[in-house]
Design an enzyme around this catalytic site. Structure first.
Site, PDB file in Angstrom:
ATOM      1  N   CYS A   1     -18.310  -5.976  -2.482  1.00 40.46           N
ATOM      2  CA  CYS A   1     -18.685  -4.775  -1.733  1.00 40.46           C
ATOM      3  C   CYS A   1     -18.788  -5.030  -0.222  1.00 40.46           C
ATOM      4  O   CYS A   1     -17.797  -5.327   0.410  1.00 40.46           O
ATOM      5  CB  CYS A   1     -19.976  -4.193  -2.317  1.00 40.46           C
ATOM      6  SG  CYS A   1     -20.223  -2.482  -1.823  1.00 40.46           S
TER       7      CYS A   1
ATOM      8  N   ARG B   1     -18.294   9.269   0.437  1.00 39.65           N
ATOM      9  CA  ARG B   1     -18.248   7.866   0.038  1.00 39.65           C
ATOM     10  C   ARG B   1     -17.514   7.746  -1.292  1.00 39.65           C
ATOM     11  O   ARG B   1     -17.378   8.711  -2.040  1.00 39.65           O
ATOM     12  CB  ARG B   1     -19.665   7.322  -0.123  1.00 39.65           C
ATOM     13  CG  ARG B   1     -20.465   7.258   1.163  1.00 39.65           C
ATOM     14  CD  ARG B   1     -21.910   6.863   0.889  1.00 39.65           C
ATOM     15  NE  ARG B   1     -22.016   5.479   0.432  1.00 39.65           N
ATOM     16  CZ  ARG B   1     -22.080   4.426   1.255  1.00 39.65           C
ATOM     17  NH1 ARG B   1     -22.034   4.613   2.560  1.00 39.65           N
ATOM     18  NH2 ARG B   1     -22.181   3.205   0.779  1.00 39.65           N
TER      19      ARG B   1
ATOM     20  N   HIS C   1     -19.747  -3.723  -8.278  1.00 39.99           N
ATOM     21  CA  HIS C   1     -21.000  -4.380  -8.592  1.00 39.99           C
ATOM     22  C   HIS C   1     -21.470  -3.864  -9.947  1.00 39.99           C
ATOM     23  O   HIS C   1     -20.737  -3.142 -10.601  1.00 39.99           O
ATOM     24  CB  HIS C   1     -22.034  -4.140  -7.480  1.00 39.99           C
ATOM     25  CG  HIS C   1     -22.372  -2.705  -7.247  1.00 39.99           C
ATOM     26  ND1 HIS C   1     -21.772  -1.939  -6.274  1.00 39.99           N
ATOM     27  CD2 HIS C   1     -23.242  -1.895  -7.856  1.00 39.99           C
ATOM     28  CE1 HIS C   1     -22.284  -0.724  -6.299  1.00 39.99           C
ATOM     29  NE2 HIS C   1     -23.179  -0.662  -7.246  1.00 39.99           N
TER      30      HIS C   1
END
Lengths: 460, 247
Positions: B96, B133, B195
Site C-alpha cells: 500500500c 479512492r 492488505h
C-alpha cells in the site's frame, strides 16, 4: 412556535411514521426523522431553536455512553431532556428525537435541554443547525477507514466545525488525546479539558495513531499511555504538552462491576462509583460531567447519576439466555476492542467467548484492523470460543495466531453461531459476546427474542 | 537439519502500519517457526541503522499520506542500499503506502511530489481529494492461484517497462483501476496494494517469500507444506465476499 407550513408538515409526517412504526413493532428508529427531514430539511434548526440549551457529543468511541450519562445527570438535576437515545447519530436521528419530543403544535417541553450524540462526519451540519452551549469531543481513533478516509480528514472537518461555532459555545476536549486536545487552538469561546491524573501502568498499543502534532509536525512523546494514543503526552521539540484538565479522575481503583475514582472539577471533588468497567468509561464519565457543569447541573446530581449508570445497548450490557448470563462488549475498532479485551483480563473466571465479525458498511468493510487487536494476552484465560459473522474465518485465523483453542464452531450465520455458543456452555458459565456493530444489532435482537422480553437486568 | 535463521527488517513499523500490516510479520514468523527457521525481526525507524548484508527480507506497510511524507526523506536516503539489496536478490514486500514509496515517485493528495526508493520502476499519482479512492475487496490472479485482500488508496500507480505486474485484477481496482494490473515485481521484490493482512490468508504467497529467502541464504528450494486449514478458509471467505459483493 412553528413558523412555516413546511415545518408543520414535516413534524406531522414524522409523527405519523413514528406511530406506524411503533404499531409494527419498530421502536426508536430514525425513520420518522428521515421522513421529516425529507419534508423539511430545516427541521432540526426550526425545532432545535426552542431548546433552552444543548450539548453535542462526538468522538470515535464513547458517544452513546457519554450522551446517556449526560442525559441522566441532567434528569437527576431536574431538567427535561431531549436525547437521541436510540443511538441514531446522523441528522435524521436528531430530527427523530425532536419530532418525538414536540407536540403536534410543534412545541417542545418548557426549558428542554438537548443532548445529542453526533457521528464524526455529521458534526459540522449538526453544529450549524443547532449551535450548542457545549460541544464534547472525546477521542479520535482509527475507525472505518474505508468509509471516512484517513483520520486526518476527520480532524480537519472538526476544525472547520469548531471555527464556525459562536464564541458562546464551550468546547470540552479530552486533554489526554493529543489529536483532540490540540483542537483547542481553533476554539473561539471557552475550552474545558478533562483527563486522567493517575499513575496507571502504561500500555503499548498497536492501535496507536498519533505520532506527530497535526500542525507543527512535532513528535509526541508519552510519559504514560492509557490506551491507543491516549495518555500523558508532550511534544518533543517545542515544549507544548497535555493541558492541565479542569475535570480529572484520580485514585482509580477497580470496584464491584466497575471502577471507583475521585473526580475533581475545578475546586470541587466527589468520590464516584461508576458501575461500568474500563478506562474508556472513566473518560465517558468525565466528558459527561464536564458538559453537565457547563449546562448548570450540580455535582451531587452528577455523582448520583454516575452511580446509577446503566450500560448502553451492547456496551458491557448483561442479558440472560438459556440459564446463562450473556455479557456483550461491543468492539468495533482496534482501540475499542483492545479496551474491551483488557476489561476481560481483569476477570478471574475462565472465559467462554462468542466472537462475531461482520464487514457491513456500518462495520467497515475492511477487517484488517483485527490484526492490530491484542488477543494474545487473553488466550490463556479462554476456555472455549465460537466465531461467527460474515468474516468468521478471518477472525478464526486471527485467534489461531493468538494461541486460542480451536473454535468449537465457525458459523457465518449469527443465529447459528449463538445457538452453538449457548449449547456447549457448562452449567453456570457466562457467555461473553464480542461483536462488531451490525453483529451487535443482530445478536442483541436474537437474545431479546430468546428471553421473550427486553433486557432482564443490566449492570456493568 | 541444522536450525536456520532469517532476518527480517521492518521499515517504520510504528507509523507505517495503517491496515494491520503487522499481521504480515506475524505470518512470516509463524510459518518460519513451523519449518524450524528462527525469524529475527529488526524494526527500522527513522534514523536507525540497517545492515543489508545480514538482512533476508525487507517489509514495509501502509500509512496515511502524512506518514508517507514524514518517512520519505529517510527512505529516500536508503534508496541506493535498497536497490542494491534488490539486485542481490534480497526479498522485499512493500504494501500500500509503502508500495507507493518504493516506486520512483508519488505525487500525494496535496500535489507535492515525494521521491521514492526506486525499487520499482513505477510512478504513483494521487488525482486529488475530490476523486474517489480505490476501496474494496480485491481478488487477483497470481501464478495460477488467487491473492485476496482489501485495498484503500487514493494514489494510482503506473508501471514502466522494467517492472512486471505481480497479478491480474479479477475484482477491485488494483494499481490504477484502468489497466487491470495489480502490484509489481522485480527479481525478489514484490509490491502490492493488498492488505488484510495480506500474508496470513495468502499462505502460498507467504511461503514464496520465505522460500526465496531460504534459497538465497541456504540454497534450499523446498518448504515442508503446512496444513493451513484456517488459512484456506479465510482465503475462501474473502474470495466469497469479494465475488458476491456487498449483501
Amino acid at each position: 412556535m412553528i413558523r412555516t407550513g413546511r415545518t408543520q408538515a414535516a413534524l406531522l409526517a414524522g409523527k405519523t411514521v413514528r406511530a406506524a412504526a411503533r404499531r409494527l413493532g419498530h421502536g426508536g428508529t430514525a425513520l420518522p426523522g428521515l421522513v421529516a427531514e425529507r419534508v423539511d430539511p430545516d427541521l432540526v434548526r426550526a425545532l432545535g431553536a426552542q431548546l433552552e440549551c444543548s450539548a453535542l457529543i462526538t468522538g470515535t468511541n464513547g458517544k452513546t455512553t457519554t450522551a446517556r450519562l449526560l442525559a441522566s445527570i441532567l434528569q437527576e438535576a431536574g431538567r427535561t431532556v431531549v436525547h437521541n437515545r436510540a443511538g441514531s447519530n446522523l441528522m435524521r436521528g436528531l430530527a427523530a428525537a425532536l419530532v418525538e419530543a414536540a407536540g403536534k403544535d410543534g412545541r417542545l417541553p418548557q426549558s428542554a435541554v438537548g443532548v445529542f450524540e453526533v457521528d464524526e462526519a455529521t458534526l459540522p451540519s449538526a453544529a450549524a443547525a443547532t449551535p450548542p452551549q457545549v460541544l464534547v469531543i472525546n477521542n479520535l481513533l482509527r475507525d472505518q477507514l474505508d468509509r471516512y478516509g484517513e483520520i486526518d480528514a476527520i480532524r480537519e472537518r472538526w476544525q472547520h466545525a469548531i471555527r464556525s461555532l459562536p464564541a458562546s459555545t464551550t468546547v470540552a476536549l479530552n486533554a489526554d488525546d493529543p489529536l483532540v486536545a490540540t483542537l483547542a487552538d481553533d476554539v473561539r469561546g471557552p475550552v474545558r479539558f478533562f483527563g486522567i491524573e493517575d499513575e496507571l501502568d502504561s500500555v503499548d498499543d498497536h492501535a496507536a495513531e498519533a505520532h506527530w502534532h497535526p500542525e507543527t509536525g512535532a513528535e509526541f512523546v508519552y510519559d504514560r499511555i492509557f490506551y491507543a494514543h491516549i495518555g500523558h503526552w508532550r511534544c518533543a521539540d517545542d515544549g507544548r504538552s497535555r493541558p492541565n484538565p479542569e475535570a480529572c479522575a484520580r485514585g482509580i481503583a477497580p470496584a464491584a462491576g466497575g471502577v471507583a475514582f475521585l473526580m475533581e472539577i475545578d475546586e470541587a471533588s466527589t468520590q464516584v462509583g461508576l458501575p461500568l468497567a474500563g478506562l474508556y468509561n472513566i473518560y465517558n464519565a468525565l466528558a459527561a460531567a464536564t458538559a453537565a457543569t457547563v449546562l448548570g447541573a450540580d455535582l451531587d446530581s452528577t455523582t448520583t447519576a454516575l452511580a446509577g449508570a446503566r450500560a448502553a445497548f451492547g456496551r458491557q450490557e448483561c442479558l440472560s439466555s438459556d440459564g446463562h448470563v450473556v455479557r456483550i462488549l461491543l468492539g468495533k475498532n482496534p482501540a475499542g476492542l483492545n479496551e474491551a479485551l483488557r476489561t476481560l483480563q481483569g476477570r478471574d473466571d475462565a472465559l467462554h467467548l462468542l466472537v462475531l465479525l461482520n464487514d457491513g458498511l456500518a462495520d467497515g468493510r475492511d477487517i484488517s484492523w483485527i490484526w492490530d487487536t491484542e488477543w494474545e494476552a487473553l488466550a490463556p484465560r479462554v476456555d472455549s470460543v465460537v466465531v461467527g459473522g460474515r468474516r468468521a474465518a478471518d477472525m478464526a485465523l486471527r485467534l489461531e495466531y493468538a494461541g486460542f483453542p480451536a473454535p468449537r464452531a465457525r458459523q457465518a450465520d449469527i443465529g447459528r453461531a449463538l445457538d452453538r455458543a449457548l449449547a456447549g456452555l457448562p452449567d453456570d458459565a457466562e457467555l461473553t459476546v464480542l461483536p462488531t456493530y451490525t453483529a451487535l444489532l443482530d445478536v442483541r435482537a436474537r437474545l431479546s427474542a430468546r428471553a421473550g422480553a427486553p433486557p432482564i437486568w443490566e449492570e456493568a | 537439519m541444522a536450525r536456520r535463521r532469517l532476518r527480517v527488517a521492518v521499515l517504520y513499523p510504528r507509523v507505517m502500519n495503517l491496515y494491520g500490516d503487522r499481521g504480515n510479520v506475524m505470518a512470516l514468523q509463524a510459518r518460519a517457526a513451523a519449518r524450524d527457521v528462527d525469524l529475527e525481526v529488526d524494526s527500522i525507524e527513522i534514523g536507525d541503522g540497517w545492515a543489508p548484508d545480514e538482512t533476508d527480507i525487507v517489509l514495509i506497510g501502509g500509512g496515511q499520506d502524512r506518514e508517507q511524507r514524514r518517512v520519505q526523506a529517510d527512505l529516500h536516503a536508503r534508496s541506493r542500499a535498497l536497490q542494491d539489496f534488490r539486485d542481490a536478490d534480497g526479498v522485499i514486500l512493500a504494501v500500500c503506502g509503502g508500495y507507493q514509496l518504493f516506486g520512483r515517485s508519488y505525487r500525494d493528495n496535496h500535489g507535492g511530489v515525494l521521491r521514492g526508493a526506486g525499487v520499482f520502476d513505477m510512478v504513483s499519482i494521487h488525482p486529488g481529494p475530490r476523486i474517489q479512492r480505490c476501496v474494496g475487496n480485491v481478488v487477483a490472479l497470481w501464478e495460477g492461484d488467487t491473492l485476496v485482500g482489501f485495498e484503500n488508496h487514493g494514489g494510482r500507480s503506473y508501471l514502466n517497462e522494467g517492472t512486471i505486474p505481480l497479478a491480474e485484477v479479477v475484482v477491485g481496482f488494483g494499481n490504477n483501476g484502468g489497466d487491470g494490473l495489480e502490484g509489481a515485481r522485480i527479481r525478489n521484490a514484490f509490491g502490492t496494494y493488498l492488505h488484510g493482512a495480506l500474508l496470513p490468508k495468502n499462505p502460498r504467497f507467504a511461503d514464496r517469500l520465505l522460500q526465496l529467502a531460504l534459497q538465497r541464504r541456504y540454497g534450499e528450494n523446498e518448504l515442508v507444506p503446512l496444513s493451513d486449514a484456517a488459512e484456506i478458509r479465510a482465503h475462501a471467505e474473502t474470495l466469497h465476499r469479494s465475488l458476491r459483493g456487498r449483501r
